[in-house]
Write an enzyme that holds these catalytic residues in place. Structure first.
Site, PDB file in Angstrom:
ATOM      1  N   CYS A   1       0.797  -1.235   0.000  1.00 41.10           N
ATOM      2  CA  CYS A   1       0.000   0.000   0.000  1.00 41.10           C
ATOM      3  C   CYS A   1       0.834   1.292   0.000  1.00 41.10           C
ATOM      4  O   CYS A   1       0.564   2.178  -0.816  1.00 41.10           O
ATOM      5  CB  CYS A   1      -0.994   0.035   1.149  1.00 41.10           C
ATOM      6  SG  CYS A   1      -1.215  -1.492   2.037  1.00 41.10           S
TER       7      CYS A   1
ATOM      8  N   ARG B   1       6.691 -11.274   5.443  1.00 43.03           N
ATOM      9  CA  ARG B   1       6.135 -11.137   6.795  1.00 43.03           C
ATOM     10  C   ARG B   1       6.677 -12.251   7.676  1.00 43.03           C
ATOM     11  O   ARG B   1       6.862 -13.375   7.212  1.00 43.03           O
ATOM     12  CB  ARG B   1       4.600 -11.233   6.770  1.00 43.03           C
ATOM     13  CG  ARG B   1       3.969 -10.083   6.041  1.00 43.03           C
ATOM     14  CD  ARG B   1       2.463 -10.189   6.024  1.00 43.03           C
ATOM     15  NE  ARG B   1       1.899  -9.212   5.096  1.00 43.03           N
ATOM     16  CZ  ARG B   1       0.629  -9.187   4.713  1.00 43.03           C
ATOM     17  NH1 ARG B   1      -0.203 -10.093   5.196  1.00 43.03           N
ATOM     18  NH2 ARG B   1       0.197  -8.273   3.882  1.00 43.03           N
TER      19      ARG B   1
ATOM     20  N   GLN C   1       1.139 -11.125  -3.532  1.00 44.90           N
ATOM     21  CA  GLN C   1      -0.301 -10.875  -3.496  1.00 44.90           C
ATOM     22  C   GLN C   1      -0.774 -10.353  -4.850  1.00 44.90           C
ATOM     23  O   GLN C   1      -0.023  -9.665  -5.542  1.00 44.90           O
ATOM     24  CB  GLN C   1      -0.618  -9.802  -2.453  1.00 44.90           C
ATOM     25  CG  GLN C   1      -0.271 -10.169  -1.041  1.00 44.90           C
ATOM     26  CD  GLN C   1      -0.566  -8.996  -0.109  1.00 44.90           C
ATOM     27  OE1 GLN C   1      -0.063  -7.906  -0.301  1.00 44.90           O
ATOM     28  NE2 GLN C   1      -1.393  -9.230   0.886  1.00 44.90           N
TER      29      GLN C   1
ATOM     30  N   ASP D   1      -2.474  -7.754  -5.528  1.00 44.64           N
ATOM     31  CA  ASP D   1      -2.842  -6.651  -4.650  1.00 44.64           C
ATOM     32  C   ASP D   1      -3.267  -5.428  -5.458  1.00 44.64           C
ATOM     33  O   ASP D   1      -2.576  -5.035  -6.390  1.00 44.64           O
ATOM     34  CB  ASP D   1      -1.612  -6.298  -3.811  1.00 44.64           C
ATOM     35  CG  ASP D   1      -1.985  -5.586  -2.521  1.00 44.64           C
ATOM     36  OD1 ASP D   1      -3.190  -5.475  -2.238  1.00 44.64           O
ATOM     37  OD2 ASP D   1      -1.066  -5.145  -1.817  1.00 44.64           O
TER      38      ASP D   1
ATOM     39  N   HIS E   1      -5.159  -1.348  -5.054  1.00 43.41           N
ATOM     40  CA  HIS E   1      -5.691  -0.278  -4.213  1.00 43.41           C
ATOM     41  C   HIS E   1      -6.553   0.640  -5.059  1.00 43.41           C
ATOM     42  O   HIS E   1      -6.139   1.062  -6.134  1.00 43.41           O
ATOM     43  CB  HIS E   1      -4.540   0.480  -3.540  1.00 43.41           C
ATOM     44  CG  HIS E   1      -3.786  -0.388  -2.587  1.00 43.41           C
ATOM     45  ND1 HIS E   1      -2.661  -1.080  -2.945  1.00 43.41           N
ATOM     46  CD2 HIS E   1      -4.072  -0.741  -1.304  1.00 43.41           C
ATOM     47  CE1 HIS E   1      -2.256  -1.800  -1.903  1.00 43.41           C
ATOM     48  NE2 HIS E   1      -3.091  -1.625  -0.899  1.00 43.41           N
TER      49      HIS E   1
ATOM     50  N   LYS F   1     -14.119  -4.642   6.728  1.00 43.11           N
ATOM     51  CA  LYS F   1     -13.547  -5.456   5.656  1.00 43.11           C
ATOM     52  C   LYS F   1     -14.482  -6.599   5.272  1.00 43.11           C
ATOM     53  O   LYS F   1     -15.440  -6.895   5.974  1.00 43.11           O
ATOM     54  CB  LYS F   1     -12.210  -6.031   6.100  1.00 43.11           C
ATOM     55  CG  LYS F   1     -12.326  -6.999   7.265  1.00 43.11           C
ATOM     56  CD  LYS F   1     -11.015  -7.718   7.505  1.00 43.11           C
ATOM     57  CE  LYS F   1     -11.112  -8.662   8.686  1.00 43.11           C
ATOM     58  NZ  LYS F   1      -9.931  -9.475   8.867  1.00 43.11           N
TER      59      LYS F   1
ATOM     60  N   HIS G   1      -8.401  -1.595  -0.118  1.00 44.10           N
ATOM     61  CA  HIS G   1      -7.348  -2.585  -0.380  1.00 44.10           C
ATOM     62  C   HIS G   1      -8.056  -3.835  -0.875  1.00 44.10           C
ATOM     63  O   HIS G   1      -9.049  -4.244  -0.281  1.00 44.10           O
ATOM     64  CB  HIS G   1      -6.592  -2.997   0.886  1.00 44.10           C
ATOM     65  CG  HIS G   1      -6.010  -1.874   1.664  1.00 44.10           C
ATOM     66  ND1 HIS G   1      -4.664  -1.659   1.755  1.00 44.10           N
ATOM     67  CD2 HIS G   1      -6.590  -0.914   2.425  1.00 44.10           C
ATOM     68  CE1 HIS G   1      -4.439  -0.628   2.541  1.00 44.10           C
ATOM     69  NE2 HIS G   1      -5.591  -0.153   2.960  1.00 44.10           N
TER      70      HIS G   1
HETATM   71 ZN    ZN Z   1      -3.038  -2.496   0.925  1.00 44.21          ZN
END
Ligand code: ZN
Ligand code: ZN
Length: 581
Positions: free
Chosen positions: A277, A306, A324, A326, A328, A411, A457
């Site tokens: 992000c 992580r 990911q 991913d 945004h 979420k 996200h």
């Molecule tokens: Zn994010």
């Protein structure tokens, strides 16, 4: 909600069976000192101290004794006793004495006990009313555990047990478990050469072997095309970022225990990124934005790192570095519902294509009694309703999990059921008011004034590692044609047809069908069996007749052999690939 309630019911069921297990164990081994027997995801385990090591024969005896006790259909009878009485009742069992004293320290002045038949144990419940409901039981395996999970404490023996209402339920469970073991992505990886963990690289850092890499490339290609048509732009960002970036984002404040130690470059500190992000935000900040630019949708196959405890690492499911899918979405408040609807449309498309059609959404909302959340109540309500409206519009089954929201916004977690009816969490969609605030994001509204955008996200798969692991198990390693690393194997009946085999191979390659030619001097049967073991979707056998007529003998992974002109097979395969059938 339903599944949660069912889980609680099963906990109660299995925990009641644990009392029957303890009764049987005590009956057979009067010297045993029983510790605890909590329900787990599938059944329960029971920890105890005994001077003899329990073996398979003992398991059979205990199981038989449990069945005998179950015939008595005992009621579970609750009774409170004083601390003093409890200490006297359980004086021979150091574990119970310790637990009673722990409870006393916590301020309890009475201890709850339960009796089934002549067996008595301390327990706060809840239980079934009677053991009569337990119709089938099976002892599964023996292992060991430390008292209270602490390796400084005494090591106890542990037995795993499962039970059900009926023998049929138990039989079905055993059958499903057998299938799950056969379908385990770790086991299938050995047969199909999918991924490896090299100790020289490190635990939790998988290497994708060529076969699985091809699956991932196909999956990525599909996701890229689906996102382009939905207005996303793709970016690529570095794997590390400066300390200042993660200070501003708050990761060093709220997420540090998941992050690895910093790297020093010149005079500055850098961190491996745990999330993408903050990097995507930098691109948003690159130029002034107007309401006409929104929503800005940035997507990346972003690799993050992580920290996971070494004991929790498992195949592709739990890793320390992963990628990911991913994205945004930077949008206005008014765009929230619409954007959520679009994200869910995307999720539906992905899951349907992967034949994971049975999925639902768990909406994490704020806990009204907590003050850890940032942002006004009215804004939260709006965002939560936006998610609910979107899932309702798309007819996706959902449950609300109060208190499960992140501190920065509500979420929606995506839960999918695989071919063995197991449920997995894959992707997450989150509303975020926090990062736009921290990075001072803005856009110029139609009123000419500055406003703050909202971030969504979104990772539909979650991570490629975990999702691919699920997909391997879901298909049992037999990938559909469009995903299969090797789509077609051409097998020659003998050396004499190597030329024609090569010609077929070239034709398939010209049509972008991933093929391999097996013209080795092995028997036909051997070569076919090998292709089957490797779960190649189509085998084409070529010999004299085929060469003469320009045909191929097509053997699908399932179904009967069929002879057809090569060109017809190419068309059929291309259609199947295009349809992702
Ligand atoms: Zn994010
Ligand atoms: Zn109990």
């Amino acid at each position: 909600m339903a599944d949660n309630k069912k889980a609680q019911e099963m906990d109660k069921f299995w925990h009641t069976t644990a009392h029957v297990f303890a009764a049987a164990l005590t009956d057979l081994f009067p010297k045993v000192k029983i510790a605890i027997g909590p329900p787990i995801e599938q059944g329960f385990h029971y920890d105890f101290e005994l001077d003899k090591n329990i073996d398979e024969k003992d398991l059979a005896k205990i199981e038989a004794k449990m069945k005998e006790i179950l015939k008595q259909k005992d009621k579970m009878v609750q009774k409170d006793v004083s601390i003093k009485e409890a200490l006297a009742l359980f004086k021979d069992n150091p574990y119970k004495v310790e637990m009673i004293k722990d409870l006393e320290k916590e301020g309890e002045n009475k201890i709850s006990t339960y009796a089934n038949g002549k067996f008595l144990d301390m327990c706060k419940g809840p239980h079934l009313e009677s053991t009569a409901e337990i119709g089938a039981v099976k002892l599964l395996k023996i292992s060991a555990a430390y008292w209270k999970g602490n390796e400084k404490n005494k090591q106890l023996q542990r037995v795993y047990v499962i039970s059900f209402r009926t023998q049929k339920e138990l039989d079905d469970w055993i059958e499903t478990r057998k299938k799950a073991e056969e379908n385990s992505h770790i086991k299938l990886s050995r047969d199909l050469d999918l991924f490896m963990i090299s100790n020289s690289v490190g635990q939790g850092l998988p290497i994708w072997c060529p076969n699985l890499t091809m699956v991932r490339i196909q999956l990525q290609d599909f996701l890229v095309k689906e996102q382009i048509r939905r207005g996303y732009s793709f970016i690529i960002t570095p794997h590390i970022g400066s300390k200042q970036l993660f200070t501003t984002s708050g990761h060093l404040e709220h997420y540090k225990e998941m992050m690895y130690a910093p790297l020093k470059i010149d005079e500055d500190e850098y961190y491996l990124k745990p999330m993408n992000c903050p990097f995507h935000i930098q691109y948003y900040l690159k130029e002034p934005r107007s309401y006409r630019d929104l929503p800005v949708k940035l997507s990346e196959m972003g690799t993050v790192y992580r920290y996971e405890k070494s004991g929790e690492l498992s195949g592709l499911f739990r890793v320390r570095g992963f990628t990911q899918d991913d994205a945004h979405i930077f949008c206005t408040e008014d765009q929230l519902v619409e954007e959520f609807v679009k994200v869910f449309e995307f999720v539906i498309k992905v899951m349907n294509t992967m034949k994971l059609k049975n999925f639902r959404v768990r909406i994490g909302t704020k806990d009204p009694n907590s003050n850890k959340y940032i942002g006004a109540d009215s804004v939260w309500e709006k965002a939560t309703n936006a998610i609910k409206d979107a899932v309702k519009q798309k007819n996706i089954p959902f449950e609300v999990a109060q208190g499960e929201a992140a501190f920065y916004g509500p979420k929606a977690d995506i839960l999918v059921k695989d071919s063995l009816d197991r449920e997995w969490q894959t992707g997450t969609i989150q509303v975020d008011y926090n990062l736009p605030e921290r990075f001072q994001l803005d856009y110029i509204g139609s009123d000419g004034l500055k406003h703050r955008p909202i971030m969504i996200h979104r990772a539909a798969l979650g991570s490629f590692e975990r999702f691919t692991g699920i997909v391997i198990e879901h298909f049992g390693g037999a990938f559909p044609l469009w995903l299969a690393p090797e789509q077609v194997r051409i097998i020659t009946i003998s050396d004499n047809f190597a030329d024609y085999g090569r010609q077929v191979f070239e034709t398939l390659m010209d049509n972008e069908i991933r093929a391999k030619l097996d013209d080795r001097n092995e028997t036909l049967g051997y070569k076919i069996r090998e292709a089957q073991k490797q779960k190649v979707p189509y085998v084409l056998v070529v010999g004299a007749k085929e060469k003469e007529t320009g045909n191929v003998a097509v053997r699908p992974r399932q179904g009967a052999q069929e002879v057809m002109p090569l060109q017809k097979f190419v068309e059929k395969a291309l259609k199947e690939i295009k349809d992702k059938a």
